[in-house]
Every structure is written in structure tokens, then in C-alpha cells.
Design a protein around this motif. Sequence first.
Motif, PDB file in Angstrom:
ATOM      1  N   GLY A  74     -97.537   4.385  -6.419  1.00 33.88           N
ATOM      2  CA  GLY A  74     -96.185   4.523  -5.881  1.00 33.88           C
ATOM      3  C   GLY A  74     -96.192   4.608  -4.369  1.00 33.88           C
ATOM      4  O   GLY A  74     -95.376   3.954  -3.692  1.00 33.88           O
ATOM      5  N   LEU A  75     -97.112   5.410  -3.822  1.00 34.66           N
ATOM      6  CA  LEU A  75     -97.201   5.517  -2.365  1.00 34.66           C
ATOM      7  C   LEU A  75     -97.623   4.182  -1.747  1.00 34.66           C
ATOM      8  O   LEU A  75     -97.118   3.779  -0.693  1.00 34.66           O
ATOM      9  CB  LEU A  75     -98.201   6.614  -1.996  1.00 34.66           C
ATOM     10  N   ALA A 118     -83.857   4.914  -0.806  1.00 35.39           N
ATOM     11  CA  ALA A 118     -84.219   5.108  -2.219  1.00 35.39           C
ATOM     12  C   ALA A 118     -85.724   5.063  -2.405  1.00 35.39           C
ATOM     13  O   ALA A 118     -86.308   5.853  -3.148  1.00 35.39           O
ATOM     14  CB  ALA A 118     -83.543   4.043  -3.079  1.00 35.39           C
ATOM     15  N   LEU A 119     -86.373   4.104  -1.719  1.00 40.28           N
ATOM     16  CA  LEU A 119     -87.831   4.011  -1.831  1.00 40.28           C
ATOM     17  C   LEU A 119     -88.518   5.254  -1.263  1.00 40.28           C
ATOM     18  O   LEU A 119     -89.484   5.767  -1.839  1.00 40.28           O
ATOM     19  CB  LEU A 119     -88.315   2.761  -1.094  1.00 40.28           C
ATOM     20  N   CYS A 120     -88.000   5.730  -0.110  1.00 44.33           N
ATOM     21  CA  CYS A 120     -88.586   6.951   0.478  1.00 44.33           C
ATOM     22  C   CYS A 120     -88.376   8.154  -0.438  1.00 44.33           C
ATOM     23  O   CYS A 120     -89.199   9.076  -0.467  1.00 44.33           O
ATOM     24  CB  CYS A 120     -87.963   7.227   1.849  1.00 44.33           C
ATOM     25  N   GLY A 121     -87.269   8.140  -1.190  1.00 47.67           N
ATOM     26  CA  GLY A 121     -87.003   9.245  -2.119  1.00 47.67           C
ATOM     27  C   GLY A 121     -87.974   9.288  -3.282  1.00 47.67           C
ATOM     28  O   GLY A 121     -88.106  10.321  -3.953  1.00 47.67           O
ATOM     29  N   ILE A 122     -88.651   8.152  -3.524  1.00 50.81           N
ATOM     30  CA  ILE A 122     -89.646   8.131  -4.603  1.00 50.81           C
ATOM     31  C   ILE A 122     -90.799   9.090  -4.309  1.00 50.81           C
ATOM     32  O   ILE A 122     -91.361   9.711  -5.219  1.00 50.81           O
ATOM     33  CB  ILE A 122     -90.182   6.695  -4.802  1.00 50.81           C
ATOM     34  N   VAL A 123     -91.138   9.217  -3.019  1.00 47.86           N
ATOM     35  CA  VAL A 123     -92.295  10.041  -2.636  1.00 47.86           C
ATOM     36  C   VAL A 123     -92.123  11.497  -3.085  1.00 47.86           C
ATOM     37  O   VAL A 123     -92.988  12.029  -3.798  1.00 47.86           O
ATOM     38  CB  VAL A 123     -92.552   9.946  -1.116  1.00 47.86           C
TER      39      VAL A 123
END
Length: 634
Positions: A74-75, A118-123
Motif C-alpha cells: 500500500g505504501l 484519498a490515497l494519502c488517507g490510506i496510510v
Amino acid sequence: MAADPKAPPAEAKKPIKRLSRKQAAQMSLREFLAESGPLVRRLLSYVHPYRFRFGLGIFFGVIFGLFNSIVILGLKYVFEIVLPSDEALETGRVPIAGNFDLPRPELSGEHGVWTVLALCGIVPVLILVRGILGYLSRYFILWVGQRVLYDLRSKCFEALMGQSLRFYSKSKGGELMQTVFNRTRMVASAGSDVAASMVKHPVSIVTFVGMLFFLDWKFALVAFVVFPLCILPVIHISQKVRKAGGKEEEEAGMVLVTMQEAFAGIRVVKSLAREEYECARFDQGCKQIEKLVMRWRKAMEIVAPMVETVASLGIALGLAYAWHVNMSAGTFLILYASLIAVYPHAKALSQLQIMLQKCLIAASKVFEVLDHPPDIPDAPDAQPLQNVRGAISFDKVTFSYQPGIPAVKEVSLNMEPGRRYALVGQSGSGKSTLFSLLLRFYDPDEGAILIDGKDIRSITQHSLRDHIGIVNQDVFLFHDTILNNIRYGNLEATDEQIIEAARHAHADEFINAQSKGYETIIGDKGSNLSGGQQQRLSIARAFVRNAPILLLDEATSALDSESERHIQEAIDTLSEGKTVIAIAHRLSTILTADAIIVMDAGQVVAVGNHSELLGTCDTYRHLYQLQFGGSLQA
């Protein structure tokens, strides 16, 4: 009685071999584990009742380790999108590993801003899920560890309560407390840590290493070329740590012994002004513990920087490789983070051997207590004593505390129910030994003791002692209320019965004069009361017990003359229909006994009333002359 569904499986009767500190320190891990196989299986039997939650802890530990791969991927995906390489911008694809890639979303315009957010919120979501999995694993393992700790402590204390007086005469109280409290805690806590470490850390290491090889096998190969060197400091230091750690636990037990003896003998310490001496003993033990703790903690802590230093060589080589292949910063950051994440788990595994050995050494000592058979066990077919009349017979009883030195020899006595008997004789003549044998603190070497015609070895010890009341010359009172100290004689007694018993013992008056009456806390061993008051509470305890057999070890020795007269009257009332046996140091207290038993050198030399013995027994006449100055009165 129905079996407890959560009770551990029946333990093997084969005794567990005790592992000494020295033996454990000299063993390799493989030898230690081979020797400790029965111990490990025994410990697992205590986990068995809680296997579901233990399984959940293991399950979440495995998922935690595997989830690290999802975090890395994911990262990697987020980094390659937010911080793209030139290749990603040109191809519109996100490289993951080798020829495996994913499409790169469009980030232009207002829609792109929300996509980035949204992608940064995955972290944080990934880290949160990983944290929850780790928490659940630790929680369930800890829960099982605390239940095992409770079971071990409960069984250990129960086993100690089942031991005979002979066991306690050879044991140190502080050492027993060390076993019940500290060693069981060490077993449970270290066992929990080992259980968690043996699953979570290996799975995490395999996951991180697998992902490194998946993402870039050449980088992983270069980085891990020095990894075997990380094991060398662990091997070098582990034996020193085991030796110092085991010695520290042993010294802690000795400090507890010193502390317990000082508290128990505080009157002697104070009266002989030995406070400084006891403080010096305690300080010496604490300094030794401090030295040992620092020794093994230094050894343990030095492992971490040594491992990290060696590991940094791998990072340096990986960094050189990244420069050589022109690796992007984002890709190197992910690989570097994965590589760094391996080492905490490797470091934790390096301490696993130490934790395991401390756990098993402590466990061997705990199981040594659990497996110690009582010197005085109940017979398999022992029956409870019921409907007691109080007839007591000693049939040629011989007993020795030490081989070849009999404390009593061929004692034969018949005591009828409802009568009063007195035991007299010089100190060491065997009077107290007869009490101990009747209470079955010890078993006769020869002969038998019968109550109502039943050998006391054929009845349960609990029911035997439940039918005997006793007032000792040496009174023991608990750090509790006066009410509860008297109730200790009969846990079912009502407050009214306790107050009535106190009145019979002539204790009611001084009890009501206390600050809180019957709810007054009397201090450790009744230290807030005088000797006479303590003994009257002990007598009240015997009254509330109302047993058919009453043993009196000079019950009025600490009372003034008037109180003694009242107590004697109360005892006369209490004795109606009961068998009373009194040890008399003052002959004036037993002149009216139905029968006086004269003992000398462990043997019964005469039985009769006062008048008969004065005329026929030289031993009794001598005792009488010593106390009454030579005047003989029948």
C-alpha cells in the motif's frame, strides 16, 4: 462432584526434573529445550482451558505479521502515485515489482486533489488496522497469561496449605512467598511473551523479507549478506545473561526471606536493638540484586546496538546498490523502511532464548512445590468424622521428630467422653507432641490414635480438626477486626454468637472499650492488645467453635487471678458433655481434673487424681513440691 470444564487436564505423575540456574546456563538452546520438554508440556496444560482465546491471540499475531505485506504494498503504491518516478509519468503505470505494475490514476484538476487526499488517507488506515491487529494479539495472549497466573498461584498456595508442619519446619517462609508470588508471575509473563514472540516475530520477519525479495531481490540479497553476522553477538552474550538472570532471581528470594523473618520476629529485633543489623542484611541483598540486574541488563541492552550496527552495514550496501541502479527515492524509501522493520523483530527473537529459560527455570521451581506430596495425606478411602462422642484412645503410640530419639514412646491412654484430663510433666516430656498427634499434624511411627473407636488415619483431616477446639499458649491473631478473629473459630457463627463467646471468655468488657468495639483492627498478630487480651480472644474463638473435643495448652497462663477464676468457670460450662485435655504448667489449674496424666521422657508414668498421685507417684510429687515450696496437701 462434577468436573470443572476449565480445569487443566490431569497432570502426569512423573515428577518434573528441576532445572538449576547453573545447569541452564551451561546448556545450549537445543539441549535446554530437549531437557525442558516435560516442563513445556506441563505449562501448555494450563493454557489448554483457555485455548480458544489463546488461539485468537495466535491468529491475530499471524494476521498482524502477514498484514505487513499489505502495508508495504500500500505504501509503495501511494508513494509511486504521489511521488512518481519519470518512468511512471511517461508510461502512466505504477511499477510495483519487476514486471508487475498497476495503472496510475489521473491527478489533474480538482478531481486529482481529492484522489491524492484519498490515497494519502490510506496510510493511516493501514497503520490503524495493523495496530488493531497487534493490540488484539497482545490482549488475548495477555488475558490467557493472567488466567494462567491466577491458576498457578491458586494451585501453588493450595498445595502449600496442604503440607504438614514437618514441611514448614524445613522451609523458609520468604522462599515460599517468592515461589507463590514472583515465580508464578515470571512463568506467566515470560510465557506470554514467548508465546507471542514465537508467532508474531517470525511471521513478520518472513513477511518483510519476502516483500523485499518480491520488490527487488537484488537489493534484498545485497542487504542481507551481513544478516548472519547479527546472530554472533546474541550467541556470545546469551550464556552470560542466563547466568546473571537466574542468580538475580535466586537473590531476590533470599531478600524476601530476610524481610519476612525481620517482620515476623520484629519483637526480637526491637528488644535486642538489631534494626541496623537487619537493615544491613537487607541492603546487602538489594545491592547484590542491583549488581546482577545491571550485569544481565547491560548484556541484554548491548545486543541491540551491536545488532543494529551490523545491520547498518546491510543498509549501507543497499544504499550503494540503489545508487548503482539509479533507484528512485520513493522506491528506496519503501525498501529501506521494510529492511529497518526486520531488525526489531530479529532483535526480539534474539531475546527469546533468555525469556524462555527464565520462564522454565521459574516453572521448574513452581512445579516442584506443586508436586511435593504432603507428608500427612488423607487415605484414599478416608471418611468424614460424624456424630462425635469424644472418646479418645492412644494405643501404644510411639513417635520421633528425629530418627532414634522418640518424643513419645508406647503411650497408651483411654479417655472417656465428657471428662476432663490434664497432662503434666517437665518440659520435653511429650505433652505437646500428644496434642500434635491427636490433631494429626504428624502420624505415629508405631501404634494408633482412635476417636470413638476409629483410627484417625481413616478419617479426613478436615473433619477431624473440625471437631477439635484448641487454645494455645502462643496466641496467633490476624491483622483484622476483633469480630473476624473470633469468627475464625467458626466461619458460620453469627455476630450474636460471637458476642456471647466473648462474654464467656470475659473479653466483652475490654472489646467494648476499644475505639470501634468489635470492629476494631487489632494489628499484626494482635499487637494492639495486651497478652492477656490476646489470650482471651483466643479462648473466645474456642468457645464459638463449640467442638466436642477441647484442647487447652495452659489457656489461663496470661490472665490475672480474677479473670482466671471467671475463665475456669466458663471452661467448666463449655466442658459439659465434651472431652477436655489440658496441658498444665501450673498444677493449681488442674487439681479438679477427673484424671491427671503424668508424663516423663515421652512416657506415661502414672494416671490418677491429685490425691492419688501425691501418694503414689514420685514424679508428680516432685512437680508439686517445686511449685508449692515443699508443702504437700491432698
